[in-house]
Scaffold this motif. Structure first.
Motif, mmCIF file in Angstrom:
data_model
loop_
_atom_site.group_PDB
_atom_site.id
_atom_site.type_symbol
_atom_site.label_atom_id
_atom_site.label_comp_id
_atom_site.label_asym_id
_atom_site.label_seq_id
_atom_site.Cartn_x
_atom_site.Cartn_y
_atom_site.Cartn_z
ATOM 1 N N GLN A 65 -13.715 -27.623 12.179
ATOM 2 C CA GLN A 65 -13.651 -28.980 12.722
ATOM 3 C C GLN A 65 -12.210 -29.489 12.734
ATOM 4 O O GLN A 65 -11.754 -30.056 13.736
ATOM 5 N N LEU A 66 -11.486 -29.284 11.643
ATOM 6 C CA LEU A 66 -10.090 -29.735 11.583
ATOM 7 C C LEU A 66 -9.227 -29.026 12.624
ATOM 8 O O LEU A 66 -8.375 -29.650 13.257
ATOM 9 N N ALA A 67 -9.460 -27.729 12.804
ATOM 10 C CA ALA A 67 -8.699 -26.981 13.821
ATOM 11 C C ALA A 67 -8.989 -27.534 15.207
ATOM 12 O O ALA A 67 -8.080 -27.705 16.028
ATOM 13 N N LEU A 68 -10.254 -27.835 15.482
ATOM 14 C CA LEU A 68 -10.640 -28.374 16.784
ATOM 15 C C LEU A 68 -10.102 -29.792 16.981
ATOM 16 O O LEU A 68 -9.671 -30.155 18.076
ATOM 17 N N ASP A 69 -10.089 -30.591 15.913
ATOM 18 C CA ASP A 69 -9.587 -31.971 15.993
ATOM 19 C C ASP A 69 -8.112 -32.027 16.367
ATOM 20 O O ASP A 69 -7.652 -33.021 16.923
#
Length: 114
Positions: free
Chosen positions: A19-23
């Protein structure tokens, strides 16, 4: 990984890393895919990020929306790379696949459909 060390990484941690990578990517966000019959009956809904793990192998499925005007193939490759690198570097696991399913296009505010 270091031999002799027994380390358990929870699904929630893997999800959080993805999720953090995508954000960090512009013009793309994870979305909840449409409900399936089994999910409706069981009350369990999937998140926009699905992660399966088999030993040290990880398989990721992303369901995303892209902003209007974003080049979808290029954005998908960036998402695959970002998620793969983040999960692998932070966990030492082998990311075998990152599948990107574009399920929606976000229109700019003030734009009406139809």
């Amino acid at each position: 990984m270091t031999e002799g060390v027994d380390l358990e990484i929870s699904q929630d941690v893997l999800y959080g890393i993805a999720q953090l990578a995508l954000d960090r990517l512009e013009g793309m966000r994870a979305i909840v895919p449409p409900a399936r019959v089994g999910e409706i009956l069981s009350g369990r809904r999937t998140k926009g990020i699905q992660i399966e793990r088999e030993g040290n192998d990880v398989y990721v499925d992303l369901t995303v929306a892209v902003a209007y005007g974003v080049e979808i193939p290029s954005a998908s490759v960036k998402a695959q790379r970002a998620v793969r690198e983040a999960v692998a570097s932070m966990t030492g696991l082998v990311v075998r696949s990152v599948n990107v399913n574009v399920d929606a296009v976000d229109l700019p505010e003030g734009t009406t459909g139809g």
